[in-house]
Design a protein around this motif. Structure first.
Motif, PDB file in Angstrom:
ATOM      1  N   LYS A  74       0.824  -1.200   0.000  1.00 43.11           N
ATOM      2  CA  LYS A  74       0.000   0.000   0.000  1.00 43.11           C
ATOM      3  C   LYS A  74       0.866   1.261   0.000  1.00 43.11           C
ATOM      4  O   LYS A  74       0.519   2.267  -0.639  1.00 43.11           O
ATOM      5  N   GLY A  75       1.996   1.217   0.704  1.00 46.06           N
ATOM      6  CA  GLY A  75       2.907   2.352   0.668  1.00 46.06           C
ATOM      7  C   GLY A  75       3.451   2.591  -0.733  1.00 46.06           C
ATOM      8  O   GLY A  75       3.480   3.724  -1.231  1.00 46.06           O
ATOM      9  N   ILE A  76       3.887   1.512  -1.404  1.00 43.61           N
ATOM     10  CA  ILE A  76       4.401   1.619  -2.775  1.00 43.61           C
ATOM     11  C   ILE A  76       3.308   2.117  -3.716  1.00 43.61           C
ATOM     12  O   ILE A  76       3.546   2.963  -4.586  1.00 43.61           O
ATOM     13  N   GLU A  77       2.095   1.601  -3.541  1.00 44.66           N
ATOM     14  CA  GLU A  77       0.969   2.018  -4.381  1.00 44.66           C
ATOM     15  C   GLU A  77       0.735   3.520  -4.286  1.00 44.66           C
ATOM     16  O   GLU A  77       0.535   4.201  -5.301  1.00 44.66           O
ATOM     17  N   ARG A  78       0.797   4.075  -3.069  1.00 44.16           N
ATOM     18  CA  ARG A  78       0.583   5.518  -2.889  1.00 44.16           C
ATOM     19  C   ARG A  78       1.671   6.320  -3.590  1.00 44.16           C
ATOM     20  O   ARG A  78       1.403   7.354  -4.210  1.00 44.16           O
ATOM     21  N   GLY A  79       2.923   5.866  -3.495  1.00 46.91           N
ATOM     22  CA  GLY A  79       4.004   6.562  -4.181  1.00 46.91           C
ATOM     23  C   GLY A  79       3.858   6.500  -5.687  1.00 46.91           C
ATOM     24  O   GLY A  79       4.124   7.478  -6.400  1.00 46.91           O
ATOM     25  N   LEU A  80       3.440   5.342  -6.213  1.00 44.33           N
ATOM     26  CA  LEU A  80       3.268   5.175  -7.655  1.00 44.33           C
ATOM     27  C   LEU A  80       2.156   6.082  -8.182  1.00 44.33           C
ATOM     28  O   LEU A  80       2.315   6.750  -9.214  1.00 44.33           O
ATOM     29  N   LEU A  81       1.030   6.133  -7.478  1.00 44.73           N
ATOM     30  CA  LEU A  81      -0.058   7.001  -7.899  1.00 44.73           C
ATOM     31  C   LEU A  81       0.355   8.469  -7.863  1.00 44.73           C
ATOM     32  O   LEU A  81      -0.050   9.262  -8.714  1.00 44.73           O
ATOM     33  N   ASP A  82       1.180   8.840  -6.885  1.00 46.39           N
ATOM     34  CA  ASP A  82       1.620  10.228  -6.761  1.00 46.39           C
ATOM     35  C   ASP A  82       2.477  10.647  -7.953  1.00 46.39           C
ATOM     36  O   ASP A  82       2.459  11.812  -8.359  1.00 46.39           O
ATOM     37  N   VAL A  83       3.216   9.699  -8.533  1.00 43.12           N
ATOM     38  CA  VAL A  83       4.015   9.995  -9.718  1.00 43.12           C
ATOM     39  C   VAL A  83       3.145  10.019 -10.974  1.00 43.12           C
ATOM     40  O   VAL A  83       3.206  10.951 -11.784  1.00 43.12           O
ATOM     41  N   ILE A  84       2.350   8.996 -11.143  1.00 43.34           N
ATOM     42  CA  ILE A  84       1.662   8.774 -12.416  1.00 43.34           C
ATOM     43  C   ILE A  84       0.465   9.693 -12.604  1.00 43.34           C
ATOM     44  O   ILE A  84       0.243  10.233 -13.695  1.00 43.34           O
ATOM     45  N   VAL A  85      -0.333   9.890 -11.552  1.00 42.50           N
ATOM     46  CA  VAL A  85      -1.640  10.529 -11.699  1.00 42.50           C
ATOM     47  C   VAL A  85      -1.555  12.021 -11.385  1.00 42.50           C
ATOM     48  O   VAL A  85      -1.085  12.415 -10.318  1.00 42.50           O
ATOM     49  N   ARG A  86      -2.011  12.820 -12.322  1.00 44.57           N
ATOM     50  CA  ARG A  86      -2.102  14.256 -12.074  1.00 44.57           C
ATOM     51  C   ARG A  86      -3.187  14.522 -11.026  1.00 44.57           C
ATOM     52  O   ARG A  86      -4.203  13.836 -10.983  1.00 44.57           O
ATOM     53  N   PHE A  87      -2.957  15.514 -10.195  1.00 42.14           N
ATOM     54  CA  PHE A  87      -3.945  15.958  -9.206  1.00 42.14           C
ATOM     55  C   PHE A  87      -4.223  14.896  -8.141  1.00 42.14           C
ATOM     56  O   PHE A  87      -5.278  14.905  -7.505  1.00 42.14           O
ATOM     57  N   TYR A  88      -3.294  13.952  -7.943  1.00 42.87           N
ATOM     58  CA  TYR A  88      -3.539  12.893  -6.957  1.00 42.87           C
ATOM     59  C   TYR A  88      -3.545  13.461  -5.554  1.00 42.87           C
ATOM     60  O   TYR A  88      -2.663  14.231  -5.160  1.00 42.87           O
ATOM     61  N   ASN A  89      -4.552  13.071  -4.768  1.00 45.28           N
ATOM     62  CA  ASN A  89      -4.648  13.442  -3.357  1.00 45.28           C
ATOM     63  C   ASN A  89      -4.590  12.173  -2.516  1.00 45.28           C
ATOM     64  O   ASN A  89      -5.482  11.332  -2.600  1.00 45.28           O
ATOM     65  N   ASN A  90      -3.549  12.049  -1.723  1.00 41.89           N
ATOM     66  CA  ASN A  90      -3.404  10.900  -0.840  1.00 41.89           C
ATOM     67  C   ASN A  90      -4.464  10.970   0.255  1.00 41.89           C
ATOM     68  O   ASN A  90      -4.492  11.920   1.037  1.00 41.89           O
ATOM     69  N   PRO A  91      -5.368   9.979   0.344  1.00 41.32           N
ATOM     70  CA  PRO A  91      -6.458  10.068   1.333  1.00 41.32           C
ATOM     71  C   PRO A  91      -5.962  10.090   2.773  1.00 41.32           C
ATOM     72  O   PRO A  91      -6.664  10.600   3.657  1.00 41.32           O
ATOM     73  N   ASP A  92      -4.763   9.570   3.045  1.00 35.86           N
ATOM     74  CA  ASP A  92      -4.250   9.583   4.408  1.00 35.86           C
ATOM     75  C   ASP A  92      -3.693  10.935   4.815  1.00 35.86           C
ATOM     76  O   ASP A  92      -3.340  11.134   5.973  1.00 35.86           O
TER      77      ASP A  92
END
Length: 279
Positions: free
Chosen positions: A259-277
């Motif tokens: 889940k930690g890796i997933e959050r980092g990957l989304l932060d790179v790939i997806v524009r406007f990503y907001n980490n829910p935590d």
């Protein structure tokens, strides 16, 4: 619910100290050779509301005294599958071969809270990407602190669709990863760190039935197309992805790290990503 199956062709315990056998298990090395691991997890079912132990705590709580220089797994194969809460996404599938893993030392002597453990591993993912990992679990830390460093070689991103789509609802149509690195540090409660990845020509598809899940990727303005959500190219010199995940205590450590890796990957790939935590 987790359903594991394990086959080990050869188990070797070398350097046994028979003079101390009445006190516990004292040896030089435990080797597990030519292993097959199959793990199936149904995450549709609610986990029991109890805290799952981290690796260093598992070793510290072995019920008999144990002291070995190392445990080594060689020539192993792992197939991991899970079925998520959305049936339409199907079964997530991860294949790991050419797996070599070393845990050292393997000892609970003098450690009642958490053991001092180093873990090194190398493997091939989805028959394409070579991965190396180093992890350190620190002794006698009440919150079971750890650090993890992972590197991955070049690979087509489409090779991971069997994990990406069932897990986060996106499917790569094209894209090539030239390498990635993950650094994480954490404890019982959270993991944080950064993810660096270099890739080119990334294009993703979000099927119509998954459009309601765009909030998983971040809060985006209405009218943006699928490809407008994605950073199509990224280099190691670009801003890295921030890893931050608050652990539900009932999550096993493997899910926690993923889940930690997933959050980092989304932060790179997806524009406007907001980490829910972080909200």
């Amino acid at each position: 619910k987790v359903q594991p199956n394990l086959y080990i062709a050869t188990t070797t315990l070398s350097g046994i100290d028979l003079g101390l056998s009445n006190r516990g298990l004292f040896a030089h090395k435990l080797t597990l050779d030519s292993c097959d691991f199959w793990i199936y997890q149904d995450i549709r079912k609610e986990r029991p509301d109890e805290r799952k132990l981290l690796p260093s705590e598992m070793i510290a709580k072995i019920p008999i005294p144990v002291e070995m220089d190392s445990m080594v797994v060689r020539r192993a194969y792992l197939n991991y599958q899970h079925r998520g809460k959305t049936e339409e996404k199907g079964l997530a599938n991860l294949q790991v071969d050419r797996l070599t893993l070393k845990v050292f030392p393997l000892s609970n002597i003098g450690h009642s809270i958490t053991a001092d453990v180093n873990i090194t591993a190398s493997a091939r993912l989805q028959k394409t990407a070579m991965v190396n990992m180093k992890a350190v679990c620190f002794a006698d830390r009440p919150n079971h602190d750890f650090e993890v460093d992972i590197t991955m070689s070049e690979t087509p991103i489409t090779a991971f669709n069997e994990m990406l789509f069932p897990t986060i609802g996106i499917r790569a149509k094209s894209g090539y990863c030239n390498g990635a690195r993950v650094y994480m540090e954490g404890n019982d409660y959270e993991v944080r760190g950064d993810l660096d990845i270099a890739y080119t020509d990334l294009k993703i598809a979000i099927p119509p039935e998954q459009k309601e899940e765009l909030n998983v990727l971040g809060k985006v303005a209405e009218g943006l197309g699928n490809f407008a959500l994605v950073n199509t190219n990224n280099s190691m010199d670009a801003d890295n992805g921030e890893i931050y995940f608050k652990r539900p205590q009932k999550e096993p450590f493997v899910n926690f790290w993923w889940k930690g890796i997933e959050r980092g990957l989304l932060d790179v790939i997806v524009r406007f990503y907001n980490n829910p935590d972080k909200e």
